[in-house]
Design a protein around this motif. Structure first.
Motif, PDB file in Angstrom:
ATOM      1  N   MET A   1       0.843  -1.163   0.000  1.00 14.60           N
ATOM      2  CA  MET A   1       0.000   0.000   0.000  1.00 14.60           C
ATOM      3  C   MET A   1       0.897   1.239   0.000  1.00 14.60           C
ATOM      4  SD  MET A   1      -2.548   1.237   3.027  1.00 14.60           S
ATOM      5  CE  MET A   1      -4.145   1.291   2.311  1.00 14.60           C
ATOM      6  N   LYS A   2       0.574   2.202  -0.831  1.00  9.32           N
ATOM      7  CA  LYS A   2       1.330   3.433  -0.933  1.00  9.32           C
ATOM      8  C   LYS A   2       0.720   4.478   0.003  1.00  9.32           C
ATOM      9  CE  LYS A   2       2.715   6.885  -4.289  1.00  9.32           C
ATOM     10  NZ  LYS A   2       2.615   7.309  -5.666  1.00  9.32           N
ATOM     11  N   VAL A   3       1.574   5.119   0.816  1.00  9.83           N
ATOM     12  CA  VAL A   3       1.119   6.129   1.767  1.00  9.83           C
ATOM     13  C   VAL A   3       1.962   7.383   1.579  1.00  9.83           C
ATOM     14  CG1 VAL A   3       0.939   6.713   4.222  1.00  9.83           C
ATOM     15  CG2 VAL A   3       0.396   4.417   3.471  1.00  9.83           C
ATOM     16  N   ASN A   4       1.292   8.522   1.509  1.00 14.29           N
ATOM     17  CA  ASN A   4       1.970   9.809   1.445  1.00 14.29           C
ATOM     18  C   ASN A   4       2.096  10.345   2.861  1.00 14.29           C
ATOM     19  OD1 ASN A   4       1.869   9.836  -1.452  1.00 14.29           O
ATOM     20  ND2 ASN A   4      -0.281  10.365  -1.263  1.00 14.29           N
ATOM     21  N   TYR A   5       3.272  10.897   3.203  1.00 12.26           N
ATOM     22  CA  TYR A   5       3.451  11.406   4.560  1.00 12.26           C
ATOM     23  C   TYR A   5       4.312  12.657   4.546  1.00 12.26           C
ATOM     24  CZ  TYR A   5       8.265   9.741   4.720  1.00 12.26           C
ATOM     25  OH  TYR A   5       9.593   9.553   4.472  1.00 12.26           O
ATOM     26  N   SER A   6       4.234  13.399   5.636  1.00 13.64           N
ATOM     27  CA  SER A   6       5.057  14.573   5.851  1.00 13.64           C
ATOM     28  C   SER A   6       5.298  14.704   7.348  1.00 13.64           C
ATOM     29  CB  SER A   6       4.354  15.823   5.317  1.00 13.64           C
ATOM     30  OG  SER A   6       5.139  16.977   5.541  1.00 13.64           O
ATOM     31  N   VAL A   7       6.408  15.315   7.718  1.00 18.26           N
ATOM     32  CA  VAL A   7       6.718  15.545   9.129  1.00 18.26           C
ATOM     33  C   VAL A   7       6.857  17.043   9.324  1.00 18.26           C
ATOM     34  CG1 VAL A   7       8.352  15.147  11.010  1.00 18.26           C
ATOM     35  CG2 VAL A   7       7.856  13.321   9.375  1.00 18.26           C
ATOM     36  N   LYS A   8       6.106  17.570  10.277  1.00 23.70           N
ATOM     37  CA  LYS A   8       6.137  18.994  10.579  1.00 23.70           C
ATOM     38  C   LYS A   8       6.456  19.188  12.043  1.00 23.70           C
ATOM     39  CE  LYS A   8       2.844  20.301   7.033  1.00 23.70           C
ATOM     40  NZ  LYS A   8       1.679  21.134   6.739  1.00 23.70           N
ATOM     41  N   GLN A   9       6.809  20.431  12.378  1.00 26.75           N
ATOM     42  CA  GLN A   9       7.079  20.780  13.768  1.00 26.75           C
ATOM     43  C   GLN A   9       6.341  22.069  14.075  1.00 26.75           C
ATOM     44  OE1 GLN A   9      11.198  20.874  14.822  1.00 26.75           O
ATOM     45  NE2 GLN A   9      10.803  21.566  16.891  1.00 26.75           N
ATOM     46  N   MET A  10       5.702  22.103  15.236  1.00 28.74           N
ATOM     47  CA  MET A  10       4.971  23.294  15.648  1.00 28.74           C
ATOM     48  C   MET A  10       5.914  24.487  15.687  1.00 28.74           C
ATOM     49  SD  MET A  10       1.861  22.323  16.094  1.00 28.74           S
ATOM     50  CE  MET A  10       1.117  23.622  17.039  1.00 28.74           C
ATOM     51  N   GLY A  11       5.435  25.623  15.212  1.00 35.23           N
ATOM     52  CA  GLY A  11       6.228  26.838  15.247  1.00 35.23           C
ATOM     53  C   GLY A  11       7.183  26.991  14.083  1.00 35.23           C
ATOM     54  N   LYS A  12       7.234  26.027  13.201  1.00 36.74           N
ATOM     55  CA  LYS A  12       8.117  26.098  12.034  1.00 36.74           C
ATOM     56  C   LYS A  12       7.268  26.268  10.778  1.00 36.74           C
ATOM     57  CE  LYS A  12      11.904  25.035  14.301  1.00 36.74           C
ATOM     58  NZ  LYS A  12      13.039  25.870  14.448  1.00 36.74           N
ATOM     59  N   LYS A  13       7.746  27.121   9.875  1.00 36.06           N
ATOM     60  CA  LYS A  13       7.018  27.370   8.636  1.00 36.06           C
ATOM     61  C   LYS A  13       7.089  26.188   7.671  1.00 36.06           C
ATOM     62  CE  LYS A  13       6.877  32.125   7.462  1.00 36.06           C
ATOM     63  NZ  LYS A  13       7.424  33.242   6.735  1.00 36.06           N
ATOM     64  N   HIS A  14       8.285  25.662   7.532  1.00 35.11           N
ATOM     65  CA  HIS A  14       8.516  24.612   6.552  1.00 35.11           C
ATOM     66  C   HIS A  14       8.555  23.253   7.236  1.00 35.11           C
ATOM     67  CE1 HIS A  14       9.338  27.741   3.650  1.00 35.11           C
ATOM     68  NE2 HIS A  14      10.193  28.292   4.515  1.00 35.11           N
ATOM     69  N   LEU A  16       9.709  19.528   8.347  1.00 33.89           N
ATOM     70  CA  LEU A  16      11.004  18.877   8.530  1.00 33.89           C
ATOM     71  C   LEU A  16      11.264  17.912   7.388  1.00 33.89           C
ATOM     72  CD1 LEU A  16      10.817  18.129  12.354  1.00 33.89           C
ATOM     73  CD2 LEU A  16      12.124  19.923  11.231  1.00 33.89           C
ATOM     74  N   ILE A  17      10.214  17.197   6.979  1.00 31.35           N
ATOM     75  CA  ILE A  17      10.284  16.302   5.824  1.00 31.35           C
ATOM     76  C   ILE A  17       9.128  16.667   4.922  1.00 31.35           C
ATOM     77  CG2 ILE A  17      10.153  13.917   5.019  1.00 31.35           C
ATOM     78  CD1 ILE A  17      11.289  13.033   7.708  1.00 31.35           C
ATOM     79  N   THR A  18       9.429  17.050   3.686  1.00 26.88           N
ATOM     80  CA  THR A  18       8.377  17.394   2.741  1.00 26.88           C
ATOM     81  C   THR A  18       7.579  16.141   2.387  1.00 26.88           C
ATOM     82  OG1 THR A  18       9.905  17.086   0.915  1.00 26.88           O
ATOM     83  CG2 THR A  18       9.677  19.327   1.763  1.00 26.88           C
ATOM     84  N   THR A  19       6.472  16.323   1.724  1.00 31.67           N
ATOM     85  CA  THR A  19       5.604  15.192   1.398  1.00 31.67           C
ATOM     86  C   THR A  19       6.348  14.178   0.542  1.00 31.67           C
ATOM     87  OG1 THR A  19       3.681  16.632   1.483  1.00 31.67           O
ATOM     88  CG2 THR A  19       3.401  14.516   0.393  1.00 31.67           C
ATOM     89  N   ARG A  20       6.366  12.949   1.025  1.00 32.89           N
ATOM     90  CA  ARG A  20       7.002  11.821   0.338  1.00 32.89           C
ATOM     91  C   ARG A  20       6.038  10.647   0.324  1.00 32.89           C
ATOM     92  NH1 ARG A  20      12.928  11.829   3.219  1.00 32.89           N
ATOM     93  NH2 ARG A  20      13.521  13.917   2.574  1.00 32.89           N
ATOM     94  N   SER A  21       6.330   9.678  -0.505  1.00 33.04           N
ATOM     95  CA  SER A  21       5.519   8.461  -0.565  1.00 33.04           C
ATOM     96  C   SER A  21       6.377   7.277  -0.152  1.00 33.04           C
ATOM     97  CB  SER A  21       5.004   8.226  -1.980  1.00 33.04           C
ATOM     98  OG  SER A  21       4.116   9.248  -2.343  1.00 33.04           O
ATOM     99  N   ILE A  22       5.762   6.371   0.603  1.00 31.97           N
ATOM    100  CA  ILE A  22       6.436   5.133   0.978  1.00 31.97           C
ATOM    101  C   ILE A  22       5.490   3.976   0.717  1.00 31.97           C
ATOM    102  CG2 ILE A  22       7.976   6.100   2.705  1.00 31.97           C
ATOM    103  CD1 ILE A  22       6.006   5.138   4.856  1.00 31.97           C
ATOM    104  N   GLU A  23       6.060   2.836   0.551  1.00 30.31           N
ATOM    105  CA  GLU A  23       5.289   1.606   0.349  1.00 30.31           C
ATOM    106  C   GLU A  23       5.328   0.822   1.651  1.00 30.31           C
ATOM    107  OE1 GLU A  23       2.787  -0.505  -2.000  1.00 30.31           O
ATOM    108  OE2 GLU A  23       3.890   1.216  -2.771  1.00 30.31           O
ATOM    109  N   ILE A  24       4.150   0.606   2.256  1.00 35.09           N
ATOM    110  CA  ILE A  24       4.075  -0.162   3.495  1.00 35.09           C
ATOM    111  C   ILE A  24       3.306  -1.435   3.236  1.00 35.09           C
ATOM    112  CG2 ILE A  24       4.254   1.859   4.997  1.00 35.09           C
ATOM    113  CD1 ILE A  24       1.227   1.630   5.471  1.00 35.09           C
TER     114      ILE A  24
END
Length: 141
Positions: A1-14, A16-24
């Motif tokens: 299954m393909k999943v799109n993910y991103s990692v963000k941090q509160m208080g940061k504009k950009h 930490l990890i932009t949207t990427r796809s992984i196969e799980i």
């Protein structure tokens, strides 16, 4: 299954990890959040261990490599000082504990998932956001 993910941090504009796809592994269309986190951690541990196992022969960076890494915020050769492999079960337990302790929260298409026992409905275009929460620190002086 393909999943799109991103990692963000509160208080940061950009992110930490932009949207990427992984196969799980196949977990169904509406898994529990706990099952989803376990699947993502398994995939990431496997990818990490594979990256550490491969040895690179090229010990210099091309200008295109530097520009690509600049976008991520860190330029380096990708070498590892620690040769130990990550323990999958320990990583899963740590991730689940971190969620329960409020170290990060999970959003699916801008809707927060509040509990490990909540079901998550994943569409092919869904984006899974892991938001790292930071604690305020300071002194009373």
């Amino acid at each position: 299954m393909k999943v799109n993910y991103s990692v963000k941090q509160m208080g940061k504009k950009h992110p930490l990890i932009t949207t990427r796809s992984i196969e799980i592994e196949e977990i169904g269309e509406s898994p529990l959040l706990k099952v989803l986190i376990e699947a993502v951690v398994r995939q990431q541990v496997k990818a990490y261990n594979e990256r550490k196992a491969e040895k690179t022969l090229v010990d210099y960076l091309k200008p295109s490599d530097i520009n690509e890494q600049k976008e991520q915020g860190k330029v380096g050769f990708g070498d590892f000082e620690n040769d130990n492999q990550a323990d999958e079960e320990k990583a899963i337990a740590t991730a689940l504990q971190a969620f329960e302790d409020g170290i990060f929260c999970v959003f699916v298409d801008e809707e927060q998932v509040g509990s490990l026992q909540d079901t998550v409905t994943l569409q092919p275009e869904s984006i899974l956001y892991f938001i790292r929460l930071t604690f305020l620190s300071g002194s009373i002086w």
